[in-house]
Design a protein around this motif. Structure first.
Motif, short mmCIF file in Angstrom:
data_model
loop_
_atom_site.label_atom_id
_atom_site.label_comp_id
_atom_site.label_asym_id
_atom_site.label_seq_id
_atom_site.Cartn_x
_atom_site.Cartn_y
_atom_site.Cartn_z
N UNK A 6 38.58 32.26 29.09
CA UNK A 6 38.32 33.56 29.72
C UNK A 6 36.83 33.68 30.09
N UNK A 7 35.97 33.27 29.18
CA UNK A 7 34.54 33.37 29.43
C UNK A 7 34.11 32.47 30.58
N UNK A 8 34.71 31.29 30.68
CA UNK A 8 34.40 30.38 31.78
C UNK A 8 34.89 30.96 33.11
N UNK A 9 36.05 31.58 33.11
CA UNK A 9 36.58 32.24 34.31
C UNK A 9 35.58 33.29 34.82
N UNK A 10 35.11 34.14 33.91
CA UNK A 10 34.17 35.19 34.31
C UNK A 10 32.84 34.60 34.75
N UNK A 11 32.39 33.55 34.07
CA UNK A 11 31.10 32.94 34.42
C UNK A 11 31.11 32.42 35.85
N UNK A 12 32.20 31.77 36.25
CA UNK A 12 32.28 31.22 37.59
C UNK A 12 32.30 32.32 38.66
N UNK A 13 32.79 33.49 38.32
CA UNK A 13 32.90 34.58 39.29
C UNK A 13 31.67 35.50 39.29
N UNK A 14 30.80 35.34 38.31
CA UNK A 14 29.66 36.25 38.18
C UNK A 14 28.67 36.19 39.35
N UNK A 31 32.77 43.80 41.38
CA UNK A 31 32.42 44.24 40.02
C UNK A 31 32.43 43.06 39.08
N UNK A 32 31.53 43.04 38.11
CA UNK A 32 31.58 41.97 37.10
C UNK A 32 32.86 42.07 36.28
N UNK A 33 33.44 40.93 35.91
CA UNK A 33 34.58 40.93 35.01
C UNK A 33 34.11 41.32 33.61
N UNK A 34 34.91 42.11 32.91
CA UNK A 34 34.56 42.55 31.56
C UNK A 34 35.38 41.73 30.56
#
Length: 339
Positions: free
Chosen positions: A256-264, A279-282
């Motif tokens: 999950x954290x890697x998914x959000x990191x790539x989209x940040x 919007x940033x992923x939470x």
């Protein structure tokens, strides 16, 4: 942690409904099971996206028709149907039919504009009328009028043994009050308010007056309500990508954290000629996510949410995320399940 200006009243989630081309039934069944789980967990609403000519839900109304027969209480929405792909008269019939079948639980969300990749699909979609199709707000007005019961024909009464109606049948009372518009700009937010629709505001907006996502979303919400007959009581649902990790396994949490990191990176500044802001992923423990939401000026203006599930996760991931949403995150925001 300080409380919100008003407790979260309605908890919803949004899913894209991916499937494998080699076995599309399995993916659609997984989506229906997720909706059933949402009802079991007490969610107030479940929403589906559309994906034309992709490996996601291409016919959200058909999927929700099936969902209506597997559930009894949860509201069922579309976020959103792009009307450029639709005939408003036929869509009005489909929406009313599913609303009747669901017992008045359908929440159709729509948007306008030319279909994606229109230059490549126009010959298949509108072979004879591609150059004259109207993709403006007028298309939404046509749909609204038909859903509200305005005449679709001047034929009424009997012709031999067949009886005809001037308006779309079935006519579902109350459906017009549950029509939503997916707005990403100030102009669309104002227009939706003027039409008396409900507002869906998602994790993508157009940077027109600012580059802070929450401030932009707040301006859309306030503009909408300023032009809506119901004013501050007008319904708004906020959609953000929210992934609580309370009961996630270490492997899930890392993914999950890697998914959000790539989209940040796309959240740092407006993207493309249209200046779209994301919007940033939470992602994180429910307590941390709740604190971030309570500090979000747009979230503090709403009492309804439709948290978006990430596109590419596995069914077991969605079960964990939805369970944590309903049992940990939403209660921290003041929500209580209906009944």
């Amino acid at each position: 942690m300080s409380g919100p200006s008003a407790p979260l009243r309605k908890l919803g989630f949004l899913t894209i409904g991916l499937f494998d081309e080699a076995d599309p039934r399995a993916g659609h069944e997984a989506t229906l099971k997720i909706i059933e789980l949402g009802e079991q967990l007490g969610f107030d609403s479940s929403w589906v996206r559309h994906r034309h000519l992709q490996y996601g839900i291409s016919s959200p109304v058909a999927v929700l028709a099936a969902a209506s027969q597997r559930t009894r209480h949860i509201e069922l929405g579309t976020a959103v149907i792009p009307l450029g792909w639709e005939n408003p008269l036929r869509l009005a019939e489909d929406l009313a039919t599913v609303d009747v079948l669901s017992g008045g639980r359908l929440n159709p969300g729509v948007s306008v504009g030319p279909p994606m990749h229109y230059d490549r699909v126009r010959r298949s979609l509108y072979p004879d009328t591609a150059d004259v199709e109207d993709f403006s707000y007028t298309r939404v007005r046509r749909l609204l009028d038909l859903v509200r019961g305005e005449p679709a024909s001047d034929i009424e009464g009997f012709e031999g043994f067949e009886e005809f109606s001037r308006r779309v049948q079935p006519h579902s009372r109350g459906l017009a009050d549950r029509m939503w518009y997916g707005a990403a700009s100030l102009r669309s937010a104002q227009w939706a308010g003027e039409q008396g629709m409900n507002l869906l505001t998602s994790s993508v907006v157009k940077a027109e007056e600012a580059t802070d996502f929450a401030e932009i979303q707040l301006s859309h919400i306030r503009t909408f309500r300023a032009h809506h007959p119901d004013g501050d009581r007008a319904r708004v649902s906020q959609g953000l990508v929210v992934v609580p990790t309370d009961t996630a396994t270490p492997t899930q949490r890392s993914r999950y954290e890697e998914y959000a990191r790539k989209r940040t990176p796309r959240t740092a500044s407006p993207q493309g000629p249209a200046r779209m802001m994301f919007a940033p992923d939470l992602v994180g423990p429910s307590e941390v996510i709740a604190e971030r939401l309570l500090a979000n000026v747009a979230f503090r203006e709403v009492s309804e949410v439709a948290f978006a599930l990430p596109f590419t996760f596995e069914p077991a991931d969605y079960v964990q995320i939805l369970t944590d949403m309903a049992t940990r995150l939403a209660p921290a925001l003041g929500w209580k399940p209906a009944g």
